[in-house]
Design an enzyme around this catalytic site. Structure first.
Site, mmCIF file in Angstrom:
data_model
loop_
_atom_site.group_PDB
_atom_site.id
_atom_site.type_symbol
_atom_site.label_atom_id
_atom_site.label_comp_id
_atom_site.label_asym_id
_atom_site.label_seq_id
_atom_site.Cartn_x
_atom_site.Cartn_y
_atom_site.Cartn_z
ATOM 1 N N CYS A 110 0.960 -1.041 0.044
ATOM 2 C CA CYS A 110 -0.203 -0.023 -0.146
ATOM 3 C C CYS A 110 0.913 2.031 0.293
ATOM 4 O O CYS A 110 2.321 1.242 0.608
ATOM 5 C CB CYS A 110 -1.119 -0.302 1.353
ATOM 6 S SG CYS A 110 -2.199 1.582 1.285
ATOM 7 N N HIS A 153 -9.467 -3.946 -2.774
ATOM 8 C CA HIS A 153 -8.204 -2.665 -1.470
ATOM 9 C C HIS A 153 -8.581 -1.535 -1.466
ATOM 10 O O HIS A 153 -8.634 -1.143 -0.232
ATOM 11 C CB HIS A 153 -6.448 -2.661 -2.147
ATOM 12 C CG HIS A 153 -5.356 -2.251 -1.244
ATOM 13 N ND1 HIS A 153 -4.210 -3.032 -0.480
ATOM 14 C CD2 HIS A 153 -5.299 -1.427 -2.068
ATOM 15 C CE1 HIS A 153 -3.724 -2.301 0.063
ATOM 16 N NE2 HIS A 153 -4.198 -1.046 -0.170
ATOM 17 N N GLU A 154 -8.811 -0.661 -2.972
ATOM 18 C CA GLU A 154 -9.276 0.860 -2.720
ATOM 19 C C GLU A 154 -10.393 0.870 -2.103
ATOM 20 O O GLU A 154 -10.613 2.013 -1.197
ATOM 21 C CB GLU A 154 -9.608 1.418 -4.086
ATOM 22 C CG GLU A 154 -7.953 1.864 -4.836
ATOM 23 C CD GLU A 154 -7.012 1.619 -3.960
ATOM 24 O OE1 GLU A 154 -7.032 2.157 -3.405
ATOM 25 O OE2 GLU A 154 -5.606 0.955 -3.800
ATOM 26 N N HIS A 157 -10.154 0.996 1.914
ATOM 27 C CA HIS A 157 -9.407 2.667 2.145
ATOM 28 C C HIS A 157 -10.874 3.519 2.639
ATOM 29 O O HIS A 157 -10.816 4.075 3.049
ATOM 30 C CB HIS A 157 -8.884 2.856 1.493
ATOM 31 C CG HIS A 157 -7.902 2.791 1.354
ATOM 32 N ND1 HIS A 157 -6.389 2.637 2.472
ATOM 33 C CD2 HIS A 157 -6.573 2.264 0.160
ATOM 34 C CE1 HIS A 157 -5.801 2.353 2.282
ATOM 35 N NE2 HIS A 157 -5.626 1.791 0.961
#
Length: 184
Positions: A110, A153-154, A157
């Site tokens: 990341c 993954h994004e 966030h």
């Protein structure tokens, strides 16, 4: 131009917040932010520009990573067949997913994490995602393999979740039954 100094690092409170929905149609300021995020990914993937500005290569960048707590991210990744997934999405969400899991054999990294964290991050193998582009037009994507992992993954966030939150604390390299390894 976004530089590495503009990307906040783990420990910053914004990375643990649930980001706010973006009103549609998006404001010019939100569009400009997404354009800068896309530009960062393009620059970070260009060896010459990346070296000149000290950019770590990235395949995704979420607004919270630049201390903007809004539900938007940019992704620039290709699948095993060379198909390009270049998207800037607003208010993305998973509308369906597989039971089956997959993981990157090399582990995940990341831009907001400056250390290697060993372990497998289990993700859904296939996801269907809906969101909006910079024009406010709905986008629906069916993803599998590396693109599915990057988008998840994004999306994490936007919910204040870091990739290492998914690593099994007792056995970081535990592989659930039928999980699909993705080489990167």
């Amino acid at each position: 131009m976004i530089l590495m100094k503009d990307i906040i690092r783990e420990g910053h409170e914004t990375l643990r917040e649930v980001a706010k929905e973006v009103p549609l149609p998006p404001s010019q300021a939100d569009i400009d932010t997404l354009n800068k995020m896309e530009e960062f990914l393009i620059n970070s993937q260009d060896d010459e520009i990346g070296e000149k500005y000290g950019l770590r290569p990235g395949v995704g960048l979420a607004a919270p990573q630049i201390n903007v707590s809004k539900r938007m991210f940019a992704v620039r990744v290709e699948d095993d067949n060379g198909k390009e997934y270049y998207y800037a999405l607003i208010n993305p969400k998973i509308v369906s997913h597989s039971v089956e899991k997959s993981y990157l054999t090399s582990g995940e990294g990341c831009l907001s994490v400056d250390r290697d964290i060993p372990g497998y991050v289990m993700r859904y193998s296939r996801v269907t995602l809906k969101g909006f582009d910079k024009n406010g037009t709905e986008v629906k994507l069916r993803l599998r393999g590396l693109p599915a992992i990057v988008f998840q993954h994004e999306l994490d966030h936007l919910n204040g979740v870091m990739f290492y939150d998914h690593i099994n604390k007792q056995d970081p390299f535990h592989i659930p039954e039928n999980a699909i390894p993705i080489e990167r």
